[in-house]
Write an enzyme that holds these catalytic residues in place. Sequence first.
Site, PDB file in Angstrom:
ATOM      1  N   ASP A 209      69.299 122.087  45.433  1.00  0.00           N
ATOM      2  CA  ASP A 209      69.423 121.652  44.037  1.00  0.00           C
ATOM      3  C   ASP A 209      69.025 120.182  44.029  1.00  0.00           C
ATOM      4  OD1 ASP A 209      70.425 124.129  43.458  1.00  0.00           O
ATOM      5  OD2 ASP A 209      72.492 123.483  43.182  1.00  0.00           O
TER       6      ASP A 209
ATOM      7  N   CYS B 236      45.543 138.757  51.294  1.00  0.00           N
ATOM      8  CA  CYS B 236      46.243 139.387  50.161  1.00  0.00           C
ATOM      9  C   CYS B 236      45.247 139.999  49.176  1.00  0.00           C
ATOM     10  CB  CYS B 236      47.189 138.376  49.509  1.00  0.00           C
ATOM     11  SG  CYS B 236      48.354 139.153  48.390  1.00  0.00           S
TER      12      CYS B 236
ATOM     13  N   HIS C 264      50.558 137.270  54.316  1.00  0.00           N
ATOM     14  CA  HIS C 264      50.156 135.863  54.199  1.00  0.00           C
ATOM     15  C   HIS C 264      50.358 135.146  55.527  1.00  0.00           C
ATOM     16  CE1 HIS C 264      49.501 135.499  49.826  1.00  0.00           C
ATOM     17  NE2 HIS C 264      50.222 136.610  49.836  1.00  0.00           N
TER      18      HIS C 264
ATOM     19  N   ASP D 117      72.591 132.528  35.786  1.00  0.00           N
ATOM     20  CA  ASP D 117      73.766 131.689  36.075  1.00  0.00           C
ATOM     21  C   ASP D 117      74.957 132.204  35.274  1.00  0.00           C
ATOM     22  OD1 ASP D 117      72.383 129.134  37.464  1.00  0.00           O
ATOM     23  OD2 ASP D 117      71.123 129.869  35.840  1.00  0.00           O
TER      24      ASP D 117
ATOM     25  N   GLU E 286      49.505 132.283  56.290  1.00  0.00           N
ATOM     26  CA  GLU E 286      49.854 130.872  56.053  1.00  0.00           C
ATOM     27  C   GLU E 286      51.308 130.702  55.614  1.00  0.00           C
ATOM     28  OE1 GLU E 286      48.484 132.815  53.948  1.00  0.00           O
ATOM     29  OE2 GLU E 286      48.988 132.260  51.890  1.00  0.00           O
TER      30      GLU E 286
END
Length: 617
Positions: A302, A145, A250, A460, A252
């Site tokens: 959550d 990156c 990336h 939200d 990884e």
Amino acid sequence: SSGDTVVTLLDYGAGNVRSVRNAIRCLGFDIKDVQTPEDIFNANRLVFPGVGAFAAAMEVLSKTGLGTRRSLVTKTSMDGIWSPARIDHEPLQFFYSSPSFAHMRNHIMVGLLKCSNLLGCIKEALMDEALCSYIEKDRPFLGICLGLQLLFESSEENGPVKGLGLIPGTVGRFDSSNGFRVPHIGWNALQITSNSGILDDVGNHHVYFVHSYRAMPSDDNNEWISSTCDYGDKFIASIRRGNVHAVQFHPEKSGGEFYLPFYSFGSLLFSLIYRNLNHGGCKFFKRGKASKLAKRVIACLDVRTNDKGDLVVTKGDQYDVREHTKENEVRNLGKPVDLAGQYYKDGADEVSFLNITGFRDFPLGDLPMLQVLRYTSENVFVPLTVGGGIRDFTDSNGRYYSSLEVASEYFRSGADKISIGSDAVYAAEEYIKTGVKTGKTSLEQISRVYGNQAVVVSIDPRKVYVKDPSDVQLKTIRVSSLGPNGEEYAWYQCTGESDELMLEIRCVNGGREGRQIGAYELAKAVEELGAGEILLNCIDCDGQGKGFDVDLIKLISDSVSIPVIASSGAGAPEHFSEVFNKTNASAALAAGIFHRKEVPIHSVKEHLLKEGIEVRI
Ligand code: 1PR
């Protein structure tokens, strides 16, 4: 020799390189961290996982040492080395190593005398010089990156800023005016243009990118390029010269399964280490097809502590996470680390953790949550996002923690992105009121240090129907199904948690209070303040399984140029194709259907593929 099992890692502490570490360890290598430029000179193979902003990285490299590690290494004009003086917490100290002890004693004296006048008397050995010299000598190198971008002459990121200057060209920003969302976040296939030696097994597989800046091919740098990728522009996805490799994506985070020799960090690193790269690597290589950016499928967990004190994955109905029984317990759907590992194996493109009581409980006191990230990042090689409680905080002892410290701890523990909810609402309200960017909000501070691609804003909202758009001074839309009293219009009211609300323990509706700001206004404001992505929930649809709120997602994804993640309401694979066909969402997130094992992630992806929607399989 023991050196064959060691990978030297240049980590300057600006972000999450935990996954790179975990991936290297998974392959059976030991890691030696670069503390001094000497460590670069002495490396057998060097991995440079650049993270954060270009200027900040160059500043660290061209000064004395390594970011948060802050080792100070100095070189005298004579033949000895002064090393290392850790300046984290300890007083400044110097150690002089020299072939002869007598020589050394003299120099210690000289050194100590001159400490107070350091700059005048001692020339510093710089990391960038060591790095350039290492690469110029064609020693085995893998940049990731920003570790690719820094090799170029300069970057426009907060600049122009000078780079290491090894490859001709300037790193510029993607152009979002042609409809491509910036940052470029997600999975693309590569066009492999030359024998890279390390990308042979990547073929048509998708790899994970997350960046706003890119280097472009030109006649001057053509000889370096081993693959490109199309995202509005054709940009450089990887370079190779001799033993020097760098990739914009990336490895990884590209879903590496180490037992599969394909498209994994394992493949890259094994190739780098075991193939005879000086002799041109493999004779055959597969040319990847050009691909569109794949739509992402994200599993969301959550997380909160239940009444017994265990950290559990829970799931609400319109944010109410308690069972409707006499005991009124917090719904328990499993253990966070186990479930995240399962979703990774099932093909999730990302995993998000939302610490849903984070605003109430100071997250740095919430060690289990940090542990969850640490353990998860050992086995999950796709991006991890974590949210909940990211804001400035003063604990009961009066100790102040900035939101940047909170975020840094999340990054250090394995997060690739952090997600801000309530604090972003307050920042946007203030920004809309004053029109001033203070630079002090959590959103601005974290995106400045870690880059906006690392900062998600979680919205939200609740739908509020109105008879007429003039009933409110906020953006309304004409709804696709009428409201309970025949209303044709609605706006989407943002919610946030606040300390005051929590003190009153009015934990209704998931403890979130309505604010006088709409999702549209919030999304536009947070984009300007530095958000790199929007996680768009909808309280009305949450846990209902009736599909995403397409009206809301269309409104927001058409109004901003950063990626939007559609969330709340998925109940069937068709809901995913609907949201991708009818809106410009870049990703779709679901929780309940995955937790309750109603639909596995791979069935969602197979369905999308059948519908002609590009996904990573
Ligand atoms: O405000 O910065 O501390 O962040 C708190 C974070 O926690 C916010 O991102 C907020 O969305 C989240 N949150 C707060 N309370 C709840 C709750 O459920 N009581 N969860 C909560 C939000 C919503 C989604 C859910 C989707 C998909 N959860 O993440 O996963 O709606 O669900 P579905 O597929 O089952 O419909 P701060």
